[in-house]
Design an enzyme around this catalytic site. Structure first.
Site, short mmCIF file in Angstrom:
data_model
loop_
_atom_site.label_atom_id
_atom_site.label_comp_id
_atom_site.label_asym_id
_atom_site.label_seq_id
_atom_site.Cartn_x
_atom_site.Cartn_y
_atom_site.Cartn_z
CD GLU A 24 1.82 -8.76 67.50
OE1 GLU A 24 2.68 -8.86 67.03
OE2 GLU A 24 0.69 -8.26 67.42
CE LYS A 55 4.02 -11.15 63.66
NZ LYS A 55 3.57 -9.83 64.11
CB CYS A 104 0.20 -11.01 65.24
SG CYS A 104 -0.96 -9.64 64.75
#
Length: 279
Positions: free
Chosen positions: A43, A116, A153
């Site tokens: 990431e 995200k 993540c």
């Protein structure tokens, strides 16, 4: 037989964006040389993990997803090597900022962007200062090498995200990651539970899972690496330690996994009529 070889890259990253992109490009070539079809870097690999503090100067490092320097550098590499590259970036879209992945297909085509969905906010991981919650929904990309689901993540801790991508027909799930020390509690080591959470996604969806993390100490915040690939049973089939840089890879028979998934009946036996409480 539909076959797919996944690779995870693990490395440390400094302040020089060009050097970081060059390092990822070098590791992509190494992974492709091992036969990898889909290659995942950690990431926000273009620089240090800047989200540990709130500093408005970092907004200057965001770009539109189609013109981000990492994307423009890796498009020709994907086409040259015939590999799929999900690329983690700090994205700017007008006045909005996102933590995003751009999917580059194996011919260099830009397939689109995933933003995200789950944004953490805590000591050392103050992402809500920088990123809006994603507005793309969970995405599965029908690439030349298979159907690829990608979370980012903090997304990896949520079983709903994995299940949503599995329901869209993903062959594999990928998670670019930046995780390590918990500044508020130096005794807290999350590496094992981090792996176990995603191994659970693999077992409960009968799907291979890969996570690529960074390593190194960034201004007192160490990242613990431990990048891994789990098979469709949740078993680790490739893993790295906490400090090494490099590449791991594993090959999967996607047709055999499809048969296994059907035989387990997890999707056949879902009771959506009972799940209203989840939302």
């Amino acid at each position: 037989m539909r076959s797919l070889q996944l690779a995870a890259l693990q490395a440390s990253f400094g302040a020089d964006m060009r050097a970081n992109i060059a390092r990822v490009s070098e590791l992509v070539r190494e992974a492709a040389g091992q036969g990898a079809d889909v290659i995942l870097a950690p990431e926000l690999f273009c620089g240090p993990y800047f989200c540990k503090t709130q500093d408005e100067t970092h907004f200057a490092s965001a770009y539109a997803w189609t013109t981000h320097p990492a994307v423009t550098a890796l498009v020709p590499l994907a086409a040259e090597l015939g590999v799929v590259l999900p690329v983690s970036i700090f994205e700017r879209d007008g006045p909005n900022y996102y933590n995003s992945v751009v999917m580059i297909d194996a011919d260099g085509t830009l397939m689109g962007v995933y933003r995200k969905s789950h944004i953490p906010d805590g000591p050392g991981y103050q992402e809500k200062f920088y990123f809006r919650p994603g507005d793309t929904g969970f995405r599965v990309w029908d690439t030349r090498h298979g159907k690829i689901g990608v979370g980012i993540c903090w997304d990896q801790w949520f079983p709903e995200a994995a299940r949503a991508m599995a329901l869209q027909g993903a062959d594999v799930l990928l998670y670019p990651t930046a995780i390590g020390a918990e500044p508020q509690d130096p005794s807290l080591d999350t590496a094992a539970r981090w792996r176990r959470a995603m191994q659970g996604h693999a077992a409960c969806n009968v799907i291979p899972v890969l996570a690529a993390n960074r390593v190194g100490n960034e201004d007192g915040q160490p990242f613990y690496g431990s990048s891994f690939i789990a098979d469709e049973t949740g078993e680790l089939v490739a893993a790295m330690d906490r400090t090494s840089e490099g590449v791991i890879s594993a090959r999967f028979d996607l047709d055999a996994i499809d048969r296994d998934r059907a035989a387990w009946g997890f999707f056949r036996d879902r009771r959506t009529d009972l799940y209203d409480g989840l939302v």
